[in-house]
Design a protein around this motif. Sequence first.
Motif, short mmCIF file in Angstrom:
data_model
loop_
_atom_site.label_atom_id
_atom_site.label_comp_id
_atom_site.label_asym_id
_atom_site.label_seq_id
_atom_site.Cartn_x
_atom_site.Cartn_y
_atom_site.Cartn_z
N ILE A 115 -0.54 9.82 -11.63
CA ILE A 115 0.32 8.93 -12.41
C ILE A 115 1.75 9.00 -11.90
N ASP A 116 2.21 10.21 -11.61
CA ASP A 116 3.56 10.39 -11.06
C ASP A 116 3.71 9.64 -9.73
N PHE A 117 2.65 9.68 -8.92
CA PHE A 117 2.71 9.01 -7.62
C PHE A 117 2.86 7.50 -7.79
N VAL A 118 2.05 6.92 -8.65
CA VAL A 118 2.09 5.47 -8.85
C VAL A 118 3.44 5.04 -9.41
N ILE A 119 3.99 5.83 -10.32
CA ILE A 119 5.32 5.53 -10.87
C ILE A 119 6.38 5.59 -9.77
N ALA A 120 6.32 6.63 -8.93
CA ALA A 120 7.30 6.78 -7.85
C ALA A 120 7.15 5.70 -6.79
N LYS A 121 5.92 5.32 -6.52
CA LYS A 121 5.66 4.35 -5.46
C LYS A 121 6.05 2.93 -5.85
N SER A 141 2.89 3.05 -18.97
CA SER A 141 1.91 2.04 -19.37
C SER A 141 1.48 1.19 -18.19
N GLU A 142 2.44 0.78 -17.38
CA GLU A 142 2.13 -0.03 -16.20
C GLU A 142 1.31 0.78 -15.20
N ALA A 143 1.62 2.06 -15.06
CA ALA A 143 0.88 2.92 -14.14
C ALA A 143 -0.58 3.04 -14.57
N LEU A 144 -0.82 3.22 -15.87
CA LEU A 144 -2.19 3.35 -16.37
C LEU A 144 -2.96 2.04 -16.17
N SER A 145 -2.28 0.92 -16.36
CA SER A 145 -2.92 -0.37 -16.14
C SER A 145 -3.31 -0.53 -14.67
N TYR A 146 -2.40 -0.15 -13.77
CA TYR A 146 -2.69 -0.22 -12.33
C TYR A 146 -3.88 0.67 -11.97
N LEU A 147 -3.89 1.89 -12.47
CA LEU A 147 -4.95 2.84 -12.14
C LEU A 147 -6.29 2.42 -12.74
N GLU A 148 -6.26 1.76 -13.88
CA GLU A 148 -7.51 1.29 -14.48
C GLU A 148 -8.20 0.29 -13.56
N LYS A 149 -7.42 -0.65 -13.03
CA LYS A 149 -7.99 -1.63 -12.11
C LYS A 149 -8.44 -0.96 -10.82
N PHE A 150 -7.66 -0.01 -10.39
CA PHE A 150 -7.99 0.72 -9.17
C PHE A 150 -9.30 1.46 -9.32
N ASP A 151 -9.49 2.12 -10.46
CA ASP A 151 -10.71 2.86 -10.73
C ASP A 151 -11.90 1.92 -10.76
N SER A 152 -11.74 0.76 -11.37
CA SER A 152 -12.82 -0.23 -11.42
C SER A 152 -13.17 -0.71 -10.04
N PHE A 153 -12.15 -0.93 -9.21
CA PHE A 153 -12.37 -1.38 -7.83
C PHE A 153 -13.20 -0.38 -7.05
N PHE A 154 -12.84 0.89 -7.17
CA PHE A 154 -13.56 1.89 -6.38
C PHE A 154 -14.94 2.20 -6.94
N SER A 155 -15.14 2.01 -8.24
CA SER A 155 -16.47 2.23 -8.77
C SER A 155 -17.43 1.18 -8.26
N ILE A 211 -5.91 10.77 -5.59
CA ILE A 211 -4.71 10.29 -4.89
C ILE A 211 -5.07 9.89 -3.46
N GLU A 212 -6.01 10.59 -2.86
CA GLU A 212 -6.42 10.28 -1.51
C GLU A 212 -6.96 8.85 -1.42
N LYS A 213 -7.71 8.41 -2.42
CA LYS A 213 -8.23 7.05 -2.41
C LYS A 213 -7.11 6.02 -2.49
N ILE A 214 -6.11 6.30 -3.30
CA ILE A 214 -5.00 5.37 -3.42
C ILE A 214 -4.23 5.29 -2.11
N LEU A 215 -4.01 6.43 -1.47
CA LEU A 215 -3.33 6.44 -0.17
C LEU A 215 -4.12 5.64 0.86
N GLN A 216 -5.43 5.78 0.85
CA GLN A 216 -6.26 5.03 1.79
C GLN A 216 -6.16 3.54 1.54
#
Length: 286
Positions: free
Chosen positions: A65-71, A77-91, A11-16
């Motif tokens: 996941i709860d954070f992305v949904i709330a934000k 499903s949309e949250a998982l799609s967003y996080l998948e791209k996010f994970d790829s970006f940070f890797s 979550i810290e990475k997403i906040l950053q």
Amino acid sequence: MNAIQAKEISIEKILQNLGCEPTKSNQNESWYLSPFRIEKTASFKLNRKINRWFDHGEQKGGNVIDFVIAKFGFNVSEALSYLEKFDSFFSFHEQIFNSEAQEENTINVEKIMPIQHVALIQYLKSRGIKEYKTNDCLKEIHYTIKDKKYFAIGFENKSNGFEIRNKYAKICIGKKDVTLVSNQSQILRIFEGFFDYLSFIQIRDNKNLEQSDYLVLNSVGLITKNLSVLQNYRTIELYLDNDTTGNKYTELIIKSFQDSIDYRRIFKGYKDLNEWFSLCEIEVKF
């Protein structure tokens, strides 16, 4: 990506990435100004040890996941799609945001120069940007990561950091911050990203529009740290993205500053001003 994999994303990475920095931290916890609203006292707590958050103002919390949904107002499903791209970006460039890896994967800026590499010029043209040589914020940046050489377009912010963009990279070198371009105007135009700003500059020149100051957020979440800047202007024009987050911050600014105007009608039906500008040749109506 499934839910189990997604919950491992920090979550810290997403906040950053949203431009949120803690106001205070200890060994396990960090406190932030809430990413859900404009506030002056931090009420958003992140437990880094268990990767959970709680917003005392909203009285809700949960996992990543709860954070992305709330934000963003996503479904699961949309949250998982967003996080998948996010994970790829940070890797790809995780050393930018992961303090534990910072020492191992240090980024060294080797050279800063005017943009001249043909690949970067072609990338700018692919985004509709033809006029860039006179923009003082825009540079060609050569840098290394673990002895590997890279080059990209760099857009400088007010903390001397650079938003880095090319066909493959979307990162920040140095401190994440806004870019304020001052022309001693009483009009302020606000954009989320620098490609939106560069697009508007070409529109302005073509239409002979009135000059103004420009605030490029580089991350929309940074607006909460820079509200004092907006107090200095007679008129504020908003060109944020056509998405849930853009809607939220546009509404917040308009409520806080009565002389704010939402100009997103210009690129209705498109994600942002640059997407519309690069894909369409439509008469701009102001």
